[in-house]
Design an enzyme around this catalytic site. Structure first.
Site, PDB file in Angstrom:
ATOM      1  N   ASN A 209      -0.751  28.567  43.260  1.00 19.88           N
ATOM      2  CA  ASN A 209      -1.152  28.663  41.967  1.00 19.88           C
ATOM      3  C   ASN A 209      -1.533  27.100  41.663  1.00 19.88           C
ATOM      4  O   ASN A 209      -1.241  26.196  42.257  1.00 19.88           O
ATOM      5  CB  ASN A 209      -0.824  29.305  40.888  1.00 19.88           C
ATOM      6  CG  ASN A 209       0.835  28.768  40.737  1.00 19.88           C
ATOM      7  OD1 ASN A 209       1.158  27.493  40.285  1.00 19.88           O
ATOM      8  ND2 ASN A 209       1.792  29.621  41.110  1.00 19.88           N
ATOM      9  N   ASP A 277       4.177  35.559  41.447  1.00 19.85           N
ATOM     10  CA  ASP A 277       4.677  36.928  41.277  1.00 19.85           C
ATOM     11  C   ASP A 277       4.697  37.774  42.668  1.00 19.85           C
ATOM     12  O   ASP A 277       5.486  38.675  42.444  1.00 19.85           O
ATOM     13  CB  ASP A 277       3.729  37.613  40.234  1.00 19.85           C
ATOM     14  CG  ASP A 277       3.696  36.938  38.903  1.00 19.85           C
ATOM     15  OD1 ASP A 277       5.008  36.676  38.580  1.00 19.85           O
ATOM     16  OD2 ASP A 277       3.015  36.783  38.217  1.00 19.85           O
ATOM     17  N   PRO A 305      11.111  38.161  43.361  1.00 18.72           N
ATOM     18  CA  PRO A 305      12.203  38.306  42.432  1.00 18.72           C
ATOM     19  C   PRO A 305      12.127  37.333  41.523  1.00 18.72           C
ATOM     20  O   PRO A 305      11.314  36.255  41.335  1.00 18.72           O
ATOM     21  CB  PRO A 305      13.454  37.609  43.389  1.00 18.72           C
ATOM     22  CG  PRO A 305      12.847  36.896  44.305  1.00 18.72           C
ATOM     23  CD  PRO A 305      11.623  37.515  44.691  1.00 18.72           C
ATOM     24  N   ASP A 306      12.472  38.094  40.247  1.00 18.33           N
ATOM     25  CA  ASP A 306      12.062  37.120  38.857  1.00 18.33           C
ATOM     26  C   ASP A 306      13.392  36.216  38.774  1.00 18.33           C
ATOM     27  O   ASP A 306      14.721  36.556  38.570  1.00 18.33           O
ATOM     28  CB  ASP A 306      12.174  37.867  37.722  1.00 18.33           C
ATOM     29  CG  ASP A 306      11.825  37.497  36.406  1.00 18.33           C
ATOM     30  OD1 ASP A 306      12.148  36.210  36.103  1.00 18.33           O
ATOM     31  OD2 ASP A 306      10.644  37.907  35.742  1.00 18.33           O
ATOM     32  N   ILE A 307      12.963  34.955  38.817  1.00 17.72           N
ATOM     33  CA  ILE A 307      14.283  33.785  38.888  1.00 17.72           C
ATOM     34  C   ILE A 307      14.814  33.765  37.643  1.00 17.72           C
ATOM     35  O   ILE A 307      16.011  33.483  37.313  1.00 17.72           O
ATOM     36  CB  ILE A 307      13.652  32.667  39.644  1.00 17.72           C
ATOM     37  CG1 ILE A 307      13.231  32.842  40.944  1.00 17.72           C
ATOM     38  CG2 ILE A 307      14.749  31.384  39.371  1.00 17.72           C
ATOM     39  CD1 ILE A 307      12.361  31.958  41.478  1.00 17.72           C
ATOM     40  N   PHE A 325       9.045  29.991  30.106  1.00 18.35           N
ATOM     41  CA  PHE A 325       7.744  29.369  29.770  1.00 18.35           C
ATOM     42  C   PHE A 325       6.925  30.572  30.253  1.00 18.35           C
ATOM     43  O   PHE A 325       6.874  31.461  30.807  1.00 18.35           O
ATOM     44  CB  PHE A 325       7.406  28.076  30.808  1.00 18.35           C
ATOM     45  CG  PHE A 325       8.045  26.970  30.407  1.00 18.35           C
ATOM     46  CD1 PHE A 325       9.519  26.864  30.870  1.00 18.35           C
ATOM     47  CD2 PHE A 325       7.520  25.956  29.733  1.00 18.35           C
ATOM     48  CE1 PHE A 325      10.143  25.767  30.254  1.00 18.35           C
ATOM     49  CE2 PHE A 325       8.107  24.918  29.641  1.00 18.35           C
ATOM     50  CZ  PHE A 325       9.524  24.599  29.730  1.00 18.35           C
ATOM     51  N   LYS A 339       7.564  38.567  25.992  1.00 16.23           N
ATOM     52  CA  LYS A 339       8.199  37.900  27.098  1.00 16.23           C
ATOM     53  C   LYS A 339       9.556  37.541  26.785  1.00 16.23           C
ATOM     54  O   LYS A 339      10.443  37.773  27.742  1.00 16.23           O
ATOM     55  CB  LYS A 339       7.420  36.774  27.719  1.00 16.23           C
ATOM     56  CG  LYS A 339       7.218  36.608  29.075  1.00 16.23           C
ATOM     57  CD  LYS A 339       6.240  35.781  29.696  1.00 16.23           C
ATOM     58  CE  LYS A 339       5.061  36.565  30.078  1.00 16.23           C
ATOM     59  NZ  LYS A 339       3.988  35.376  30.934  1.00 16.23           N
ATOM     60  N   LYS A 343      12.387  39.354  28.884  1.00 20.44           N
ATOM     61  CA  LYS A 343      13.135  38.600  29.711  1.00 20.44           C
ATOM     62  C   LYS A 343      14.765  37.917  29.066  1.00 20.44           C
ATOM     63  O   LYS A 343      15.367  37.796  29.860  1.00 20.44           O
ATOM     64  CB  LYS A 343      12.417  37.121  30.084  1.00 20.44           C
ATOM     65  CG  LYS A 343      11.289  37.387  30.622  1.00 20.44           C
ATOM     66  CD  LYS A 343      11.036  36.436  31.951  1.00 20.44           C
ATOM     67  CE  LYS A 343       9.606  37.029  32.359  1.00 20.44           C
ATOM     68  NZ  LYS A 343       9.520  36.443  34.025  1.00 20.44           N
TER      69      LYS A 343
END
Ligand code: CTP
Length: 401
Positions: A209, A277, A305-307, A325, A339, A343
């Site tokens: 990205n 993602d 994985p969502d860090i 962020f 979020k 999160k």
């Protein structure tokens, strides 16, 4: 507050050199030990005798003087200080510093030092605005050199403009600020993720990205400047490694989460990376060949994985403050609030990335916390980082009470 501090003052050849006499007097009045290096050009403006009288110490001038080397080599000279101050810093000396030259005692001490350096530039307005000087200043910024900018005013050459060295009192305040802030996060461990991740398709191609890493790197730098012990885990960017930060270079989200996990526990975490993602289900070991007329390959993606979630869910290794962020292109605040809840982190720094924010130098962010939303003005990313990290330092200090 300054009592007992040791300053190595480098006086270069500019008309503003006379102000360093007043600076030394003020510092000495507050119990600071000042040692001075006078360059050859500097000695055209102030004498070694005046500096020696005011510092109460020997004045160092010559790299090759055996007496000086015996008594106090340039390495010791630069190490036995808490801060190195260059006042006045001429265009010439700044250029040498930016290029890493070391052909006299001042430049050699600057290269050899392991201490922070604060420069107070002084020069003619055209020299200040010259692209070469501006380029050198940008390099010195990247190298972590602190600066107290010159003011606008009448210059010794008779012209008017920006170039007049800060007054002795302002330089003294900048020195005091440095000492006050450099210990704010002493003993605090910080983890920062930055940049994009690269998800390999084959040895040549990848999915990524537009993240430049500017914001994340600036946060790591701001943490280090406040005395934190910082680990920066970054995807591929063209940003230089910030000074005084342990940097782990990774490529994929899988590598980033593994590096983050190894870096826990920490006191605070800033997840500024734009993690892809999705990763590629099967990275091909060899280059995918384009067979003329053949169908383009179908690439199967799998969730990464969502860090941030991993850090939040780290149990007793969870940092005291976790900042996420949210790069959004629409419904910025609503998405950021959602979020924050989803999160389960402490803060979300939300920004609208539909313009040129990704890769740009500025950022307009909204700080979303449990107590509400703050809209910050458009700021340089380094200033966003400074404010954010200062805010984090206050929260940690409150928690400690
Ligand atoms: N993040 C992360 N690991 C991921 C994805 C995101 O650590 N695999 C972190 C980012 O570093 C950022 C926060 O989660 O701090 C939000 O990232 P963002 O991409 O805005 O949100 P997503 O969770 O990916 O949700 P969406 O793409 O739907 O906006």
């Amino acid at each position: 507050m300054l009592k007992g501090k040791r300053i190595l003052l480098i006086v270069a050849g500019g008309i503003a050199a006379y102000k360093c006499l007043e600076l030394i007097r003020r510092l000495r009045d507050e119990g600071v030990r000042v040692r001075a290096i006078l360059t050859e050009a500097g000695a055209q403006f102030v004498t070694p005798l005046s500096l020696a009288s005011l510092t109460g110490d020997k004045v160092y001038t010559d790299l090759f003087s055996l007496t000086d080397e015996n008594e106090m080599g340039h390495i010791r000279l630069s190490r036995e200080a808490d801060l190195v101050v260059v006042a006045p810093a001429t265009a010439d000396l700044l250029a040498k510093m930016a290029a890493g030259l070391s052909n006299d005692l001042a430049t050699t001490a600057l290269m050899a030092t392991d201490k922070p350096v604060l420069v107070a530039p002084s020069m003619n307005a055209r020299m200040w605005s010259h692209p070469a000087t501006q380029r050198n200043l940008a390099q010195l910024d990247a190298d972590g050199i602190l600066r107290i900018d010159p003011a606008h005013g009448g210059l010794a050459c008779g012209e008017e403009g920006v170039g007049r060295m800060a007054e002795a009192a302002q330089i003294r305040d900048a020195i005091a600020n440095y000492f006050a802030s450099s210990e704010r996060l002493k003993g605090v461990r910080a983890l920062v993720t930055s940049g994009p991740t690269f998800e390999a398709i084959d040895p040549i191609r990848y999915i990524a990205n537009r993240s430049s890493g500017k914001q994340g790197h600036a946060i790591a730098d701001a943490c280090a400047r406040l005395g934190a012990e910082v680990t920066l885990i970054t995807g591929p960017t063209s940003e230089p490694d910030p000074h005084g930060v342990a940097v782990l270079h990774i490529e994929s989200a899988a590598e980033m989460i593994a590096a983050c996990d190894r870096s826990l526990p920490v006191d605070m975490a800033f997840c500024a990376a734009a993690v892809c993602d999705w990763g590629v289900a099967e990275t091909r070991p060899n280059k995918i060949k384009k067979v003329d007329g053949g169908e383009p390959p179908a690439i199967k993606l799998i969730p990464n994985p969502d860090i941030l979630a991993h850090i939040v869910d780290a149990g007793n290794r969870r940092p005291r403050l976790v900042v996420g962020f949210a790069a959004e292109t629409d419904s910025v605040i609503d998405n950021a609030k959602a979020k924050l809840a989803r999160k389960n982190c402490d803060w979300i720094v939300a920004n609208d990335v539909s313009g040129g924010t990704m890769g740009g130098t500025d950022n307009r962010v909204h700080l979303v916390t449990q107590s509400g939303v703050e809209d910050w003005p458009r700021l340089d990313k380094r200033e966003v980082a400074r404010r954010l990290v200062n805010r984090a330092a206050s929260v940690l200090a409150e928690q400690a009470q």
